[in-house]
Design a protein around this motif. Structure first.
Motif, PDB file in Angstrom:
ATOM      1  N   PRO A 134      45.307   8.731  13.096  1.00 11.40           N
ATOM      2  CA  PRO A 134      46.645   9.171  12.690  1.00 11.40           C
ATOM      3  C   PRO A 134      46.726   9.429  11.192  1.00 11.40           C
ATOM      4  CG  PRO A 134      46.774   7.285  14.175  1.00 11.40           C
ATOM      5  CD  PRO A 134      45.329   7.439  13.803  1.00 11.40           C
ATOM      6  N   LEU A 135      47.280  10.580  10.829  1.00  6.46           N
ATOM      7  CA  LEU A 135      47.532  10.922   9.425  1.00  6.46           C
ATOM      8  C   LEU A 135      48.945  10.478   9.082  1.00  6.46           C
ATOM      9  CD1 LEU A 135      46.651  12.401   6.807  1.00  6.46           C
ATOM     10  CD2 LEU A 135      47.640  14.482   7.809  1.00  6.46           C
ATOM     11  N   ILE A 136      49.058   9.550   8.130  1.00  5.98           N
ATOM     12  CA  ILE A 136      50.354   9.004   7.747  1.00  5.98           C
ATOM     13  C   ILE A 136      51.020   9.844   6.660  1.00  5.98           C
ATOM     14  CG2 ILE A 136      51.537   6.945   6.883  1.00  5.98           C
ATOM     15  CD1 ILE A 136      50.231   6.580   9.623  1.00  5.98           C
ATOM     16  N   HIS A 137      50.205  10.363   5.739  1.00  6.36           N
ATOM     17  CA  HIS A 137      50.753  11.135   4.610  1.00  6.36           C
ATOM     18  C   HIS A 137      49.706  12.109   4.110  1.00  6.36           C
ATOM     19  CE1 HIS A 137      52.947  11.994   0.863  1.00  6.36           C
ATOM     20  NE2 HIS A 137      51.774  11.889   0.264  1.00  6.36           N
ATOM     21  N   GLU A 138      50.176  13.290   3.708  1.00  8.31           N
ATOM     22  CA  GLU A 138      49.296  14.306   3.124  1.00  8.31           C
ATOM     23  C   GLU A 138      50.039  15.026   2.013  1.00  8.31           C
ATOM     24  OE1 GLU A 138      48.361  17.473   5.782  1.00  8.31           O
ATOM     25  OE2 GLU A 138      47.144  18.583   4.314  1.00  8.31           O
ATOM     26  N   ASP A 139      49.418  15.125   0.838  1.00  5.00           N
ATOM     27  CA  ASP A 139      49.899  16.035  -0.195  1.00  5.00           C
ATOM     28  C   ASP A 139      48.689  16.596  -0.928  1.00  5.00           C
ATOM     29  OD1 ASP A 139      49.186  14.329  -2.414  1.00  5.00           O
ATOM     30  OD2 ASP A 139      51.075  13.238  -2.213  1.00  5.00           O
ATOM     31  N   GLU A 140      48.889  17.254  -2.034  1.00  2.00           N
ATOM     32  CA  GLU A 140      47.783  17.917  -2.732  1.00  2.00           C
ATOM     33  C   GLU A 140      46.832  16.939  -3.404  1.00  2.00           C
ATOM     34  OE1 GLU A 140      49.494  20.627  -5.470  1.00  2.00           O
ATOM     35  OE2 GLU A 140      50.142  22.067  -3.942  1.00  2.00           O
ATOM     36  N   HIS A 141      47.218  15.653  -3.474  1.00  2.00           N
ATOM     37  CA  HIS A 141      46.436  14.702  -4.253  1.00  2.00           C
ATOM     38  C   HIS A 141      45.952  13.479  -3.470  1.00  2.00           C
ATOM     39  CE1 HIS A 141      47.694  17.080  -7.687  1.00  2.00           C
ATOM     40  NE2 HIS A 141      48.946  16.950  -7.264  1.00  2.00           N
ATOM     41  N   ILE A 142      46.648  13.111  -2.406  1.00  2.71           N
ATOM     42  CA  ILE A 142      46.234  11.942  -1.630  1.00  2.71           C
ATOM     43  C   ILE A 142      46.408  12.195  -0.136  1.00  2.71           C
ATOM     44  CG2 ILE A 142      46.788  10.307  -3.477  1.00  2.71           C
ATOM     45  CD1 ILE A 142      49.266   9.496  -1.871  1.00  2.71           C
ATOM     46  N   LEU A 143      45.628  11.444   0.622  1.00  6.66           N
ATOM     47  CA  LEU A 143      45.743  11.389   2.077  1.00  6.66           C
ATOM     48  C   LEU A 143      45.844   9.921   2.461  1.00  6.66           C
ATOM     49  CD1 LEU A 143      42.744  13.767   2.846  1.00  6.66           C
ATOM     50  CD2 LEU A 143      45.163  14.406   3.093  1.00  6.66           C
ATOM     51  N   VAL A 144      46.680   9.602   3.420  1.00  6.80           N
ATOM     52  CA  VAL A 144      46.784   8.233   3.913  1.00  6.80           C
ATOM     53  C   VAL A 144      46.626   8.265   5.430  1.00  6.80           C
ATOM     54  CG1 VAL A 144      48.173   6.138   4.053  1.00  6.80           C
ATOM     55  CG2 VAL A 144      48.326   7.602   2.016  1.00  6.80           C
ATOM     56  N   PHE A 145      45.685   7.472   5.926  1.00  2.00           N
ATOM     57  CA  PHE A 145      45.389   7.407   7.356  1.00  2.00           C
ATOM     58  C   PHE A 145      45.655   6.004   7.882  1.00  2.00           C
ATOM     59  CE2 PHE A 145      42.501  10.520   5.458  1.00  2.00           C
ATOM     60  CZ  PHE A 145      42.652  11.616   6.295  1.00  2.00           C
ATOM     61  N   SER A 146      45.794   5.911   9.204  1.00  2.00           N
ATOM     62  CA  SER A 146      45.779   4.616   9.874  1.00  2.00           C
ATOM     63  C   SER A 146      44.491   4.551  10.687  1.00  2.00           C
ATOM     64  CB  SER A 146      46.999   4.437  10.781  1.00  2.00           C
ATOM     65  OG  SER A 146      47.010   3.136  11.342  1.00  2.00           O
ATOM     66  N   LYS A 147      43.488   3.891  10.122  1.00  2.00           N
ATOM     67  CA  LYS A 147      42.162   3.835  10.745  1.00  2.00           C
ATOM     68  C   LYS A 147      42.191   2.945  11.986  1.00  2.00           C
ATOM     69  CE  LYS A 147      38.765   1.095   9.505  1.00  2.00           C
ATOM     70  NZ  LYS A 147      38.215   0.651  10.808  1.00  2.00           N
ATOM     71  N   PRO A 148      41.646   3.407  13.106  1.00  2.00           N
ATOM     72  CA  PRO A 148      41.535   2.526  14.264  1.00  2.00           C
ATOM     73  C   PRO A 148      40.414   1.509  14.088  1.00  2.00           C
ATOM     74  CG  PRO A 148      40.553   4.650  14.748  1.00  2.00           C
ATOM     75  CD  PRO A 148      41.163   4.769  13.369  1.00  2.00           C
ATOM     76  N   ASP A 149      40.504   0.388  14.792  1.00  2.00           N
ATOM     77  CA  ASP A 149      39.401  -0.565  14.763  1.00  2.00           C
ATOM     78  C   ASP A 149      38.183   0.063  15.440  1.00  2.00           C
ATOM     79  OD1 ASP A 149      39.139  -2.144  17.751  1.00  2.00           O
ATOM     80  OD2 ASP A 149      40.993  -1.032  17.358  1.00  2.00           O
ATOM     81  N   GLY A 150      37.008  -0.338  14.997  1.00  2.00           N
ATOM     82  CA  GLY A 150      35.776   0.187  15.567  1.00  2.00           C
ATOM     83  C   GLY A 150      35.254   1.443  14.899  1.00  2.00           C
ATOM     84  N   LEU A 151      35.998   1.990  13.939  1.00  2.00           N
ATOM     85  CA  LEU A 151      35.561   3.180  13.216  1.00  2.00           C
ATOM     86  C   LEU A 151      35.152   2.785  11.808  1.00  2.00           C
ATOM     87  CD1 LEU A 151      35.331   6.331  13.148  1.00  2.00           C
ATOM     88  CD2 LEU A 151      37.669   6.344  12.215  1.00  2.00           C
ATOM     89  N   LEU A 152      33.967   3.202  11.388  1.00  2.00           N
ATOM     90  CA  LEU A 152      33.536   2.956  10.021  1.00  2.00           C
ATOM     91  C   LEU A 152      34.447   3.689   9.035  1.00  2.00           C
ATOM     92  CD1 LEU A 152      29.692   3.453  10.513  1.00  2.00           C
ATOM     93  CD2 LEU A 152      30.776   1.310   9.808  1.00  2.00           C
ATOM     94  N   ALA A 153      34.621   3.123   7.854  1.00  2.00           N
ATOM     95  CA  ALA A 153      35.391   3.800   6.812  1.00  2.00           C
ATOM     96  C   ALA A 153      34.537   4.830   6.084  1.00  2.00           C
ATOM     97  CB  ALA A 153      35.952   2.792   5.817  1.00  2.00           C
ATOM     98  N   VAL A 154      33.248   4.518   5.882  1.00  2.00           N
ATOM     99  CA  VAL A 154      32.297   5.410   5.212  1.00  2.00           C
ATOM    100  C   VAL A 154      31.011   5.439   6.039  1.00  2.00           C
ATOM    101  CG1 VAL A 154      33.263   4.982   2.922  1.00  2.00           C
ATOM    102  CG2 VAL A 154      31.405   3.538   3.760  1.00  2.00           C
ATOM    103  N   PRO A 155      30.154   6.427   5.821  1.00  2.00           N
ATOM    104  CA  PRO A 155      28.931   6.503   6.622  1.00  2.00           C
ATOM    105  C   PRO A 155      28.036   5.281   6.431  1.00  2.00           C
ATOM    106  CG  PRO A 155      29.323   8.566   5.459  1.00  2.00           C
ATOM    107  CD  PRO A 155      30.283   7.565   4.896  1.00  2.00           C
ATOM    108  N   GLY A 156      27.363   4.902   7.503  1.00  2.00           N
ATOM    109  CA  GLY A 156      26.360   3.857   7.427  1.00  2.00           C
ATOM    110  C   GLY A 156      24.968   4.469   7.396  1.00  2.00           C
ATOM    111  N   ARG A 157      23.970   3.640   7.537  1.00  2.00           N
ATOM    112  CA  ARG A 157      22.594   4.136   7.541  1.00  2.00           C
ATOM    113  C   ARG A 157      22.244   4.670   8.923  1.00  2.00           C
ATOM    114  NH1 ARG A 157      19.100  -0.453   4.165  1.00  2.00           N
ATOM    115  NH2 ARG A 157      20.208  -0.217   2.173  1.00  2.00           N
ATOM    116  N   GLY A 158      21.636   5.848   8.963  1.00  2.00           N
ATOM    117  CA  GLY A 158      21.231   6.439  10.228  1.00  2.00           C
ATOM    118  C   GLY A 158      22.201   7.509  10.689  1.00  2.00           C
ATOM    119  N   LEU A 159      21.674   8.506  11.395  1.00  2.00           N
ATOM    120  CA  LEU A 159      22.499   9.605  11.867  1.00  2.00           C
ATOM    121  C   LEU A 159      23.550   9.150  12.870  1.00  2.00           C
ATOM    122  CD1 LEU A 159      19.822  12.424  12.266  1.00  2.00           C
ATOM    123  CD2 LEU A 159      21.585  12.223  10.514  1.00  2.00           C
TER     124      LEU A 159
END
Length: 224
Positions: free
Chosen positions: A14-39
């Motif tokens: 879910p996208l909570i907020h969007e403008d030209e400078h910031i984005l705010v999301f509601s991340k679900p559990d079980g999803l990484l915030a940033v990439p981990g090691r490995g494809l």
């Protein structure tokens, strides 16, 4: 077959907020915030966001098991401004958690309590963290009983991290003798088995906008 990064789609966040400078999301559990090691660990919030907003840049993270509000900057200048706001503690976050056991608030009128316990990496058991009075970094969490009820044998809390150490909220509540329900790392097996996920959700975020400086507040309803 492992997914390739270019196959990752922007979906189910879910996208909570969007403008030209910031984005705010509601991340679900079980999803990484940033990439981990490995494809196989390239599907994450930042990858999904950058597929739609190529200028989206990481400012902070949530644990994979934690759900809730995450802000991303659009462009390097916004990232620098938001990173400075985090460093200067002008960004404020609150979480909902359900912990094992019945916790009593010693403060009158359900006021805030403070946990001041220094934390460090538990190197033989990485990625776990631990309390260390000798070598830990200063770490502070505020807590109080949440207004919503919880199941028998548990307590629903509102948490406010003053510092932002890895796993800080989880380790601090474990140190109180009340680990979070569903926590695979810090709860006992029976406490882990009480829920299908870690019961920790970032429900409120307040920050100064990186361009005009106005304080902005965002909310994400707790899913448990």
């Amino acid at each position: 077959m492992r997914p390739r990064a270019r196959e990752v789609q922007v979906s189910n966040v879910p996208l909570i907020h969007e403008d030209e400078h910031i984005l705010v999301f509601s991340k679900p559990d079980g999803l990484l915030a940033v990439p981990g090691r490995g494809l196989d660990k390239q599907d994450c919030l930042s990858t999904r966001a950058q597929a739609r907003w190529p200028d989206a840049l990481v400012v902070h993270r949530l644990d994979m098991a934690t759900s809730g509000l995450v802000v991303m900057a659009r462009g390097i200048e916004a990232q620098r401004a938001l990173s400075l706001a985090f460093e200067e503690r002008r960004v404020h976050k609150r979480y909902t958690a359900v912990v094992a056991g019945e916790l009593i608030n010693p403060q009158p009128d359900n006021g805030w309590n403070t946990i001041d316990l220094p934390l460090m990496a538990d190197w033989p058991n990485r990625p776990m963290q631990k309390v260390s009075l000798e070598a830990g970094k200063p770490s502070t969490t505020r807590w109080r009983i949440a207004s919503q009820p919880s199941a028998p044998g548990t307590t629903r809390l509102e948490l406010e991290p003053v510092t932002g150490r890895t796993h800080q909220l989880r380790v601090h509540l474990q140190a109180l003798g009340h680990p979070m329900v569903g926590d695979a790392l810090y709860a006992a097996p029976d406490q882990h088995a009480m829920a299908s996920r870690l019961l920790l959700h970032a429900h409120w975020l307040s920050l100064p906008h990186p361009v005009h400086g106005q304080t902005m507040e965002f909310h994400s309803p707790c899913p448990f």
